[in-house]
Design a protein around this motif. Structure first.
Motif, short mmCIF file in Angstrom:
data_model
loop_
_atom_site.label_atom_id
_atom_site.label_comp_id
_atom_site.label_asym_id
_atom_site.label_seq_id
_atom_site.Cartn_x
_atom_site.Cartn_y
_atom_site.Cartn_z
N ARG A 35 0.79 -1.18 0.05
CA ARG A 35 0.23 0.00 0.23
C ARG A 35 0.76 1.32 0.00
O ARG A 35 0.37 2.25 -0.61
CB ARG A 35 -0.86 0.04 1.17
CG ARG A 35 -2.01 -1.02 1.05
CD ARG A 35 -2.97 -0.76 2.18
NE ARG A 35 -2.74 -1.05 3.52
CZ ARG A 35 -2.76 -2.13 4.16
NH1 ARG A 35 -3.19 -3.42 3.47
NH2 ARG A 35 -2.19 -2.32 5.44
N ILE A 61 -2.16 3.08 -6.31
CA ILE A 61 -3.41 2.29 -6.49
C ILE A 61 -3.77 2.32 -7.89
O ILE A 61 -4.98 1.75 -8.56
CB ILE A 61 -4.91 2.88 -5.65
CG1 ILE A 61 -5.05 4.38 -6.03
CG2 ILE A 61 -4.56 2.52 -4.31
CD1 ILE A 61 -5.83 4.91 -5.29
N PHE A 93 -6.78 -4.28 -1.85
CA PHE A 93 -7.06 -2.95 -1.42
C PHE A 93 -7.77 -2.12 -2.34
O PHE A 93 -8.63 -1.24 -1.83
CB PHE A 93 -5.77 -2.34 -1.09
CG PHE A 93 -5.62 -1.06 -0.53
CD1 PHE A 93 -6.02 -0.64 0.68
CD2 PHE A 93 -4.53 -0.16 -1.18
CE1 PHE A 93 -6.25 0.70 1.23
CE2 PHE A 93 -4.93 1.22 -0.62
CZ PHE A 93 -5.45 1.72 0.60
N ARG A 94 -7.65 -2.09 -3.65
CA ARG A 94 -8.22 -1.42 -4.53
C ARG A 94 -9.82 -1.73 -4.58
O ARG A 94 -10.92 -0.94 -4.66
CB ARG A 94 -7.76 -1.69 -5.94
CG ARG A 94 -6.41 -1.17 -6.09
CD ARG A 94 -6.15 -0.97 -7.67
NE ARG A 94 -6.28 -2.28 -8.51
CZ ARG A 94 -5.49 -3.08 -9.02
NH1 ARG A 94 -4.34 -2.92 -8.46
NH2 ARG A 94 -5.86 -4.04 -9.61
N LEU A 115 -11.43 -0.04 -1.44
CA LEU A 115 -11.65 1.38 -1.67
C LEU A 115 -12.72 1.72 -2.39
O LEU A 115 -13.72 2.64 -2.23
CB LEU A 115 -10.37 2.10 -2.38
CG LEU A 115 -9.04 2.03 -1.35
CD1 LEU A 115 -7.82 2.59 -2.16
CD2 LEU A 115 -9.44 3.14 -0.11
N SER A 116 -12.93 1.04 -3.63
CA SER A 116 -14.00 1.27 -4.68
C SER A 116 -15.30 0.81 -3.87
O SER A 116 -16.41 1.70 -3.88
CB SER A 116 -13.82 0.22 -5.84
OG SER A 116 -14.86 0.35 -6.42
N LYS A 167 -15.96 0.58 -0.64
CA LYS A 167 -16.16 1.29 0.50
C LYS A 167 -16.57 2.81 0.48
O LYS A 167 -17.46 3.44 1.14
CB LYS A 167 -14.97 1.38 1.41
CG LYS A 167 -15.17 1.96 2.95
CD LYS A 167 -16.07 1.24 3.82
CE LYS A 167 -16.14 1.92 5.26
NZ LYS A 167 -16.90 1.24 6.05
N PHE A 168 -16.08 3.29 -0.52
CA PHE A 168 -15.97 5.05 -0.84
C PHE A 168 -16.49 5.48 -2.16
O PHE A 168 -17.34 6.52 -2.34
CB PHE A 168 -14.57 5.53 -0.83
CG PHE A 168 -13.92 5.32 0.53
CD1 PHE A 168 -14.40 5.89 1.78
CD2 PHE A 168 -13.11 4.49 0.58
CE1 PHE A 168 -13.81 5.52 3.16
CE2 PHE A 168 -12.28 4.04 1.92
CZ PHE A 168 -12.64 4.69 2.97
N LEU A 205 -11.16 12.03 -1.70
CA LEU A 205 -10.20 11.19 -1.09
C LEU A 205 -10.57 11.06 0.45
O LEU A 205 -10.31 12.08 1.10
CB LEU A 205 -8.85 11.81 -1.35
CG LEU A 205 -7.57 11.21 -0.66
CD1 LEU A 205 -7.62 9.67 -1.06
CD2 LEU A 205 -6.31 11.88 -0.94
N TYR A 227 -6.66 8.09 4.37
CA TYR A 227 -5.45 7.49 3.29
C TYR A 227 -4.80 8.57 2.57
O TYR A 227 -4.14 8.26 1.76
CB TYR A 227 -6.22 6.36 2.30
CG TYR A 227 -6.89 5.31 2.99
CD1 TYR A 227 -6.07 4.24 3.33
CD2 TYR A 227 -8.23 5.23 3.26
CE1 TYR A 227 -6.73 3.10 4.18
CE2 TYR A 227 -8.78 4.27 3.86
CZ TYR A 227 -8.13 3.15 4.28
OH TYR A 227 -8.67 2.11 4.95
N TRP A 234 -6.10 9.51 -6.72
CA TRP A 234 -7.43 9.22 -6.53
C TRP A 234 -8.33 9.67 -7.52
O TRP A 234 -9.12 8.75 -7.83
CB TRP A 234 -7.79 9.95 -5.23
CG TRP A 234 -9.25 9.86 -4.57
CD1 TRP A 234 -10.28 10.67 -4.68
CD2 TRP A 234 -9.55 8.78 -4.20
NE1 TRP A 234 -11.46 10.17 -4.41
CE2 TRP A 234 -11.01 8.90 -4.04
CE3 TRP A 234 -9.36 7.55 -3.74
CZ2 TRP A 234 -12.04 8.17 -3.30
CZ3 TRP A 234 -10.04 6.30 -3.25
CH2 TRP A 234 -11.40 6.78 -3.10
N LYS A 266 -10.70 6.98 -9.81
CA LYS A 266 -12.01 7.31 -9.76
C LYS A 266 -12.61 7.36 -11.44
O LYS A 266 -13.55 6.59 -11.82
CB LYS A 266 -12.40 8.42 -9.43
CG LYS A 266 -12.54 8.71 -7.70
CD LYS A 266 -13.38 9.77 -6.96
CE LYS A 266 -12.73 11.13 -7.64
NZ LYS A 266 -13.44 12.24 -6.91
#
Length: 720
Positions: free
Chosen positions: A66, A71, A117-118, A121-122, A124-125, A138, A142, A151, A155
């Protein structure tokens, strides 16, 4: 000079910043390194990370990747990442005592953790509850790991139509797995380690289907019925497939393709290479011919060697003149029934099974010892006799422990056929043929009053002698098929019989057990139970009062090796029927002998029917497991008992008919179930049922079981 010093200081500061950055996620590891503590890493025989420190290394690699890899990286194989990968590996070696050869595993694990991890992120956010894209800022948490530019690029990639189409396909495929993994972050490697430690086993690995089943057991501790179905199918296949079969047993049971490089049911890090599964290109015709010629030459040499010893007669050293036991050195090609002998300290038969005299056959992927053939042990005549060649792939060292598995056996100690060598009678002690028949007739007449008509008539009448027409008819049908040459058929066993749905395989050896009056195996037992279920239970509504448990799952061998598996299965069946009083039959195999357990779980009564007259103290492990299951059944039903009554499970030894040879135990056991179902009573009297009471079942009564089985096989059209 000053510029060089400034550049050197900058490098030091940069390195210190990177270390500080790592401390925030794995402080214990880095602080330990600063004190000179380097953590050891341990691996399974199949190359998977295990404890201690397996979880720590995985978390440390996740923190490093990480920090070091953006990412926006979509291709882990991109050569531009080589410098960052080298840095990750360098940091791993600074903190862990790890061999260079493990670098490939660690890099693959790093790539897997980056993808995870990617995805996190996708999900969760950048998605709402319905899965729609959300243009989120962002996350502050993180900001130290992800720049604003990264970021925005991340996206933008998630809004790409091609990416969204692929993502939707993958999401749909993974949304509702048929057999979901239920062990959270515990991988297969550490799960296998914990199972082996719990069982205190000396094994270094477990079969894939055993591990697969355990990985799908949730907090309840009881696997789903679909999982048990697959597991039972794997158990059946493991008895019929060659150990060097290129397609895994689990893949066959799931009926799914096996992808190249994947080992199903073993988890991350296990490959065909680590399991020594060689998948080279197919040999050419010339290579095949060369192999066949070499194997033929070797087979001819073995035949000549056996023929040279054809006149050798092995006799019991304790009574050489009275043993009629000549071994057959010419073992036919293919699979044949056989008797297994040992020569030390004296010659005697220790087991029965099947000899596999097939060119090029292997034993657990290895060559057979010189002068040996591959045999499957079916019956332990002398359970504690030591195997001539203990199995390297299991703990089996005695004949009893080898029941149900393949072992190597010296060719000169294999006798084809099931003719048991017996001591010849002297002329003085011989019983005249007419006297024997007279005695036999008197015994049959004396017991005629204890027999009743088929399916339990109330009046006491003599039974007509059964014919052999169905056996003769079935045998004729059999000879018109490929079954005598190795073909197999299946008999469907619906879920109402044993609690799971599967197809029971049946082959020539199973038919010959009935035709030749040999010890019957689990296939004959299971298919006769199907007959009882179809003909006695279901038509008369007895399936609400009686049930069966599978002999392949509840037997002494599995109780000793996998007690948790047996406990889970029995408890599941009992809990599925917890609201009504029911009598469950367990055809129980001790490794070479059949007896019957009939359990009434509501009343906590176990009826013990043994045609050899033993009692349950002969098999203490069996009693302990059944008692444990009944106590767990009581607890799950929230039945309160006094301390004195907590262990008040009642065992009743039934004075059932007794066999007069070493073969009829299976037929007697089937007859006990048949008698009970014919009367439809949940209580078995201590001195057995008055309607069927007798000292022993006669040959006619045993033959009746055979005729019913053969008639049922014909009706099922098994020989088609």
């Amino acid at each position: 000079m000053a510029d060089d010093q400034h550049e050197e200081v900058s490098k030091k500061v940069s390195a210190e910043e990177e270390i500080r950055r790592g401390i925030t996620v794995m402080r214990r590891v880095v602080q330990g390194r600063s004190r000179g503590i380097i953590l050891d890493v341990y691996w399974s025989n199949q190359g998977q990370l295990i404890e201690p420190n397996g979880h720590t290394l995985t978390s440390f690699i996740g923190a490093l990747v990480r920090n070091e890899i953006p990412i926006t990286c979509d291709d882990w194989r991109n050569k531009e990442l080589n410098e960052s990968k080298e840095k990750i590996w360098s940091e791993i070696k600074r903190c862990f005592n790890i061999e260079e050869e493990r670098r490939g595993f660690c890099m693959k694990l790093a790539g897997k953790l980056l993808r995870g991890f990617r995805t996190f992120l996708s999900s969760k956010f950048l998605k709402d509850a319905d899965g729609n894209f959300v243009d989120a800022e962002l996350p502050k948490k993180y900001e130290s790991l992800i720049s604003a530019e990264e970021w925005e690029a991340f996206k933008s990639k998630r809004q790409d139509p091609v990416f969204q189409r692929i993502s939707a396909t993958n999401r749909e495929r993974a949304s509702s797995p048929a057999y979901p993994y239920r062990k959270g972050r515990v991988g297969y490697g550490r799960l296998e380690q914990s199972m082996l430690q719990k069982e205190e086993s000396s094994e270094t690995s477990l079969p894939a289907h055993v591990l697969w089943k355990e990985a799908r057991v949730g907090k309840s501790g009881v696997p789903q019925e679909e999982v048990l179905h697959v597991y039972q199918k794997c158990e059946e296949l493991s008895q019929s497939l060659s150990p060097d079969d290129t397609k895994g047993i689990l893949s066959r049971a799931l009926d799914v393709p096996e992808y190249s490089g994947r080992v199903r049911g073993k988890g991350f890090g296990v490959t065909p290479t680590s399991l020594s599964i060689k998948k080279g290109k197919a040999p050419s015709n010339r290579e095949l011919h060369a192999r066949l010629e070499a194997m033929q030459a070797e087979l001819d040499a073995l035949r000549r060697e056996r023929e040279a010893s054809a006149s050798t007669v092995y006799r019991d050293a304790s009574d050489k003149d009275n043993i009629n036991c000549t071994f057959q050195p010419n073992i036919p090609e293919g699979i044949s029934h056989c008797q297994l002998y040992l020569s030390s300290p004296y010659y005697r038969m220790v087991g029965k099974g099947k000899v596999h005299n097939v060119s090029g056959v292997l034993l657990h992927t290895r060559e057979l010892p010189a002068g040996c053939l591959k045999v499957s042990v079916d019956i332990a005549v002398e359970p504690n006799a030591a195997l001539p060649y203990p199995s390297d792939d299991s703990d089996a060292t005695t004949v009893h422990e080898a029941v149900g598995s393949f072992v190597a056996w010296p060719t000169n100690l294999i006798c084809v056929g099931y003719e048991t060598p017996t001591k010849s009678k002297s002329k003085d002690n011989a019983i005249p043929r007419h006297t024997e028949s007279t005695v036999s007739r008197k015994e049959e007449v004396s017991n005629a009053s204890a027999r009743v008509k088929s399916y339990g008539a109330k009046k006491t009448v003599a039974r007509k002698k059964p014919t052999t027409k169905y056996r003769s008819c079935l045998r004729t049908f059999l000879e018109m098929t490929d079954i005598p040459t190795g073909g197999v058929r299946t008999v469907h066993m619906e879920v109402g019989i044993f609690g799971f749905d599967y197809d029971q395989m049946i082959g020539n050896e199973d038919f010959m057990q009935v035709f030749s009056h040999e010890e019957i195996g689990v296939t004959v037992v299971n298919t006769y139970i199907r007959f009882l279920y179809d003909k006695l239970m279901r038509p008369n509504g007895l399936d609400v009062s009686f049930g069966f448990l599978a002999a392949a799952t509840v037997n002494l061998g599995l109780i000793l090796s996998r007690p948790d598996t047996v406990t889970e299965y029995v408890l599941r069946i009992l809990m599925d029927n917890k609201d009504a009083e029911k009598l469950f039959f367990i055809p129980f195999n001790t490794g070479g002998y059949w007896l019957l357990l009939a359990i009434n779980p509501i009343r906590e009564i176990v009826y013990y029917l043994d045609s050899l007259g033993n009692d349950w103290t002969t098999y203490p492990d069996m009693k302990v497991l059944i008692d444990t299951v009944l106590q767990a059944f009581r607890a799950q039903r929230d039945i309160q008992t006094s301390r004195r009554g907590a262990n008040s499970i009642t065992w009743i030894k039934v004075a059932c008919p007794q066999q007069r040879n070493q073969i009829d135990c299976g037929y007697f056991m089937l007859r006990f179930m048949r008698d009970t179902l014919a009367l439809g009573r949940l209580k078995i009297p201590t001195d057995y049922f008055d309607e069927f009471k007798c000292a022993f079942y006669t040959k006619d009564q045993v033959d009746e079981i055979k005729e019913e089985w053969c008639q049922f096989m014909i009706k099922l059209n098994v020989c088609s």
